[in-house]
Design a protein around this motif. Structure first.
Motif, short mmCIF file in Angstrom:
data_model
loop_
_atom_site.label_atom_id
_atom_site.label_comp_id
_atom_site.label_asym_id
_atom_site.label_seq_id
_atom_site.Cartn_x
_atom_site.Cartn_y
_atom_site.Cartn_z
N HIS A 137 -3.42 -36.92 74.44
CA HIS A 137 -2.53 -37.90 73.81
C HIS A 137 -2.81 -39.30 74.32
O HIS A 137 -2.74 -40.28 73.56
CB HIS A 137 -1.07 -37.53 74.09
N ARG A 138 -3.14 -39.44 75.60
CA ARG A 138 -3.45 -40.76 76.13
C ARG A 138 -4.71 -41.31 75.49
O ARG A 138 -4.80 -42.50 75.17
CB ARG A 138 -3.61 -40.70 77.65
N ASP A 139 -5.71 -40.43 75.32
CA ASP A 139 -6.94 -40.89 74.71
C ASP A 139 -6.70 -41.37 73.28
O ASP A 139 -7.23 -42.40 72.84
CB ASP A 139 -7.98 -39.77 74.72
N ARG A 140 -5.89 -40.60 72.54
CA ARG A 140 -5.63 -40.98 71.16
C ARG A 140 -4.79 -42.25 71.08
O ARG A 140 -4.93 -43.06 70.18
CB ARG A 140 -4.92 -39.83 70.43
N ALA A 141 -3.89 -42.42 72.03
CA ALA A 141 -3.03 -43.60 72.01
C ALA A 141 -3.78 -44.84 72.49
O ALA A 141 -3.37 -45.96 72.22
CB ALA A 141 -1.80 -43.39 72.87
N GLY A 142 -4.87 -44.64 73.23
CA GLY A 142 -5.67 -45.77 73.67
C GLY A 142 -5.10 -46.49 74.88
O GLY A 142 -5.47 -47.62 75.14
N HIS A 143 -4.17 -45.86 75.58
CA HIS A 143 -3.67 -46.49 76.80
C HIS A 143 -3.32 -45.41 77.79
O HIS A 143 -3.12 -44.26 77.44
CB HIS A 143 -2.44 -47.35 76.50
N HIS A 157 4.72 -35.19 73.20
CA HIS A 157 3.38 -35.23 73.78
C HIS A 157 3.31 -34.31 75.01
O HIS A 157 2.65 -34.61 75.99
CB HIS A 157 2.98 -36.66 74.18
N GLY A 158 4.00 -33.19 74.89
CA GLY A 158 4.01 -32.20 75.95
C GLY A 158 3.42 -30.90 75.47
O GLY A 158 2.57 -30.88 74.57
N THR A 159 3.88 -29.80 76.02
CA THR A 159 3.38 -28.50 75.61
C THR A 159 4.54 -27.54 75.51
O THR A 159 5.58 -27.71 76.18
CB THR A 159 2.35 -27.96 76.62
N ARG A 174 12.90 -38.66 66.71
CA ARG A 174 12.86 -40.04 67.19
C ARG A 174 13.16 -40.10 68.69
O ARG A 174 12.52 -40.85 69.44
CB ARG A 174 13.87 -40.88 66.42
N ALA A 175 14.14 -39.33 69.14
CA ALA A 175 14.46 -39.31 70.57
C ALA A 175 13.28 -38.78 71.39
O ALA A 175 12.98 -39.29 72.48
CB ALA A 175 15.70 -38.44 70.80
N ALA A 176 12.59 -37.78 70.86
CA ALA A 176 11.43 -37.23 71.57
C ALA A 176 10.31 -38.26 71.66
O ALA A 176 9.67 -38.40 72.71
CB ALA A 176 10.94 -35.97 70.86
N ARG A 177 10.08 -38.99 70.58
CA ARG A 177 9.03 -40.01 70.61
C ARG A 177 9.38 -41.14 71.58
O ARG A 177 8.49 -41.74 72.19
CB ARG A 177 8.80 -40.55 69.20
N LEU A 178 10.65 -41.41 71.74
CA LEU A 178 11.08 -42.44 72.70
C LEU A 178 10.72 -42.02 74.12
O LEU A 178 10.23 -42.83 74.92
CB LEU A 178 12.58 -42.67 72.56
N GLU A 230 7.46 -43.61 76.87
CA GLU A 230 7.64 -44.06 78.25
C GLU A 230 6.82 -43.25 79.24
O GLU A 230 6.93 -43.44 80.44
CB GLU A 230 9.12 -44.01 78.62
N GLY A 231 6.00 -42.33 78.72
CA GLY A 231 5.09 -41.60 79.59
C GLY A 231 5.72 -40.48 80.37
O GLY A 231 5.28 -40.17 81.48
N THR A 232 6.77 -39.87 79.85
CA THR A 232 7.44 -38.78 80.55
C THR A 232 6.70 -37.47 80.30
O THR A 232 6.56 -37.03 79.16
CB THR A 232 8.90 -38.64 80.07
N ALA A 233 6.20 -36.84 81.36
CA ALA A 233 5.55 -35.53 81.23
C ALA A 233 6.60 -34.50 80.85
O ALA A 233 7.68 -34.44 81.46
CB ALA A 233 4.88 -35.15 82.54
N SER A 234 6.30 -33.67 79.86
CA SER A 234 7.32 -32.77 79.32
C SER A 234 6.77 -31.37 79.09
O SER A 234 5.59 -31.20 78.77
CB SER A 234 7.86 -33.30 77.97
#
Length: 711
Positions: free
Chosen positions: A699-705, A671-673, A636-640, A644-648
């Motif tokens: 991930h951005r494409d799948r999220a649609g934003h 949503h990192g590597t 849950r913390a990772a998804r948070l 917010e768009g943090t590159a990881s």
């Protein structure tokens, strides 16, 4: 023009003054890089050097300072006929850190283009510096695109301009002098090698010298002209000595013994290429001429090595600069041959000849510390050759912890329990060179060297209508916008009729610095000494890379029952290395607490500096223990953070034949590597940049934003 502080009135700084004077005697030495703390007369000495140089004969009216005895056949103001010309003082041209590309290389003359409708070239700083001094203060902060242009001109002795319909080539040979504070980052190796000599400076720790510095500075500020007049005799004598050394220079003989010593010294310190050998030969020859001799001696070679090799020798990222002087003496003695005249432990002459202390007083009648620099000794408290060995642990040297790989426990030491109590800190493995990790997308943050961004000083990539006040004018786009309307506007002469609607400003792209936040797992599962040493080595390497790319860095550690902000966001890699060296291990793995603490730190930093995009680097094996549902809370913390768009990037520290793949799962939630420790190395990490960008794009494409900040 304001009166400059006299060169001979500089107290101490013997190596600095000697390096500058050697370049005045022989410009072929290739310039000086002055490294040191602020307030140590670096800029003062460099600016004062210009007054000691002989006048330069130039073709009258030539904007490119052609020599009337041998004018440049391709000069844009030519052709010139050989003959008598005018003389002017040697120029010292300063290149500001924030200078634009137009100001450095030159550009289309806007005034003439708009008023006369003709293409004319307006010379830049590279043309002004021809046959003079090009001085760059804080050279390590110079933008990369300016460094590239500077490298090209220094290498070819000419500047080539192909832009805005202008094609110009002009000579640009100059003495390159740069000053820098090493605490603010190092130079690119390509530019570092272009400086012939390097000098380390530091303020004197002798009260008498410090008193004299203050006394002279106050006297100069009270009456600059009067102060300069009191030192005029010393300045004239030094100017005459420079002229005499220049005249003697062609007669100096560089013997076979000296050549072999030069080659042996360069080989012993493993310097790259042959430029070091050539610079040492030129420097030793200039030293002999400065001493009034016609033969190069071993002490000349030794002093040349101390000035020409420290910035070229191969060293690990956290090694202190400088040379091992004992090793240098051994090499010179081995290849010195039989020469009974050479002092086995020579003291090279200072800027004005004497190896001993200077006279008892100068024009000001000063006592100890108040002497003019003529004859200043090399062994005094102002000596700037950096120490080696135990003395290298001075301020500015790296902390002992990060470089303490030899201090690790010997093989066979039993590993501590994975979930036991706190374990003592272990030394870091040898740091290695990493490749750049970019934050995907195009940012608008502070100038740096990491991610792509729109900047005020980058390379021009396009033009746009100004929004509010006009920024940098894009001339060709402005002309193209105005050209179709000239008939309707009643143009009758050669001038161009331009209205405000025609104005276009340049869109420039460079690189920005980011906030690189490290979240380091220090739990019991990481406590195996060999494993934690490798992890610390990797983090240390990434810390150094982040610092050199003008990033802010921060560090969060988690173990036991919570997470700790070990290093608030800062620009000090030394502080980060010190915290890392002291990091103990042990206890459960509160992964969720580390991620939540990272979320809070990034939230605060976004409020402080919204334009600085973050890059989160999580160093862990992915295990989460302690508390209720630890893995669920970590996800849950990772998804948070991902929302917010943090590159990881997750650095997977798992080792051994059985691997659970938990780090890869964490990277997916972020949503990192995920990468292994081996993939962080320069030879392996090149594919990582594409992976980071591609993964986040997917991930951005799948999220649609789109990603607001980290895209």
């Amino acid at each position: 023009m304001s009166t400059r502080y006299p060169f001979t009135a500089v107290v101490g700084m013997t190596d600095l003054r000697l390096a500058l004077l050697l370049n005045a005697v022989s410009p072929a030495v290739g310039g000086v890089l002055v490294r040191g703390e602020k307030g140590t007369a670096k800029s003062t000495a460099v600016r004062a050097l210009a007054d000691l140089l002989p006048e330069v004969p130039v073709v009258a009216g030539c904007r490119f300072s052609c020599d009337p005895g041998a004018p440049d056949a391709r000069c844009p103001d030519g052709p010139h006929e050989a003959g008598a010309g005018a003389s002017r003082a040697a120029r010292m041209v300063e290149l500001p850190v924030g200078a634009s590309e137009d100001r450095l290389v030159g550009a289309l003359d806007i005034e003439r283009a708009l008023s006369e409708g003709v293409k004319a070239f307006e010379p830049g700083l590279l043309a002004d510096a021809h046959r003079g001094i090009l001085y760059v203060d804080e050279v390590n902060l110079l933008h990369d695109h300016l460094i590239d242009l500077l490298l090209d001109a220094a290498a070819m002795g000419a500047s080539y301009v192909e832009r805005e319909g202008v094609s110009v080539r002009h000579a640009s040979r100059f003495l390159l002098v740069g000053t820098m504070n090493p605490e603010e980052g190092e130079l690119r190796p390509q530019l570092l090698d272009r400086f012939g000599l390097t000098v380390e400076v530091a303020a004197s720790r002798e009260p008498a010298q410090r008193v004299e510095v203050v006394r002279r500075r106050l006297a100069y500020e009270d009456d600059p002209a009067g102060f300069a007049e009191r030192w005029a005799g010393e300045e004239a004598a030094l100017r005459e000595r420079i002229a005499a050394a220049r005249a003697l220079l062609p007669d100096v003989v560089l013997g076979e013994r000296a050549l072999h010593q030069i080659a042996a010294a360069c080989a012993a310190f493993e310097v790259d290429g042959m430029r070091a050998d050539i610079v040492m030969a030129r420097t030793a020859t200039a030293l002999a001429a400065w001493a009034g001799r016609t033969e190069v001696r071993s002490e000349d070679v030794r002093q040349a090595a101390l000035l020409a090799l420290p910035h070229r020798r191969r060293r690990n990222p956290f090694d202190a600069p400088g040379l091992d002087e004992d090793k240098l003496d051994e090499v010179l003695e081995e290849f010195g041959g039989a020469d009974g005249d050479d002092d086995p432990d020579p003291e090279p002459e200072g800027p004005d000849g004497g190896p001993d202390g200077g006279p008892d007083g100068g024009p000001d009648g000063g006592g100890p510390g108040g002497v003019p620099p003529q004859g200043g000794g090399q062994e005094g408290p102002d000596r700037q050759t950096p120490p080696t060995g135990p003395e290298a642990d001075a301020p500015g040297a790296p902390p002992e912890g990060p470089a303490a790989a030899p201090e690790q426990e010997p093989a066979g030491q039993p590993a501590p329990s994975a979930q036991g109590g706190e374990q003592a800190a272990v030394g870091a493995a040898e740091p290695f060179r990493t490749r750049r990790l970019d934050v995907p997308g195009l940012g608008e943050g502070a100038d740096g060297r990491r991610s792509r961004a729109r900047t005020a000083h980058g390379r021009t990539t396009g033009a746009r209508r100004p929004k509010g006040a006009l920024g940098a004018l894009h001339l060709s786009a402005t002309v193209r916008a105005a050209a179709p309307h000239q008939h309707a506007r009643g143009r009758s002469g050669p001038g161009l009729v331009v209205r405000r609607d025609d104005l276009r400003e340049a869109v420039r792209e460079g690189r920005e610095g980011n906030l690189v936040l490290f979240v380091v797992d220090a739990s019991g599962s990481m406590a195996a000494r060999k494993r934690m040493g490798a992890v610390k080595g990797a983090v240390l390497s990434l810390l150094l890379d982040a610092y050199q790319r003008r990033d802010k860095i921060g560090m969060i550690t988690f173990r036991g029952k919570g997470a700790e902000l070990a290093l608030p966001p800062t620009s000090s890699v030394e502080a980060g290395a010190a915290r890392l060296a002291q990091l103990p291990t042990g206890g459960p793995t509160p992964l969720s607490e580390g991620l939540l603490r990272a979320h809070e730190v990034l939230r605060v930093e976004r409020l402080r500096d919204p334009s600085r995009r973050p890059l989160l680097v999580v160093v862990t094996d992915g295990r989460a223990t302690g508390g209720p549902e630890p893995r669920l809370r970590a996800a849950r913390a990772a998804r948070l953070l991902a929302a917010e768009g943090t590159a990881s990037v997750v650095v997977n520290c798992e080792t051994g034949p059985v691997r659970l793949g938990l780090a890869a799962e964490l990277a997916g939630e972020l949503h990192g590597t995920a990468v292994t420790l081996d993939e962080l190395r320069a030879e392996s990490v090149s594919a990582l940049v594409h992976t980071v960008q591609g993964t986040r794009s997917g991930h951005r494409d799948r999220a649609g934003h789109s990603n607001r900040r980290a895209a």
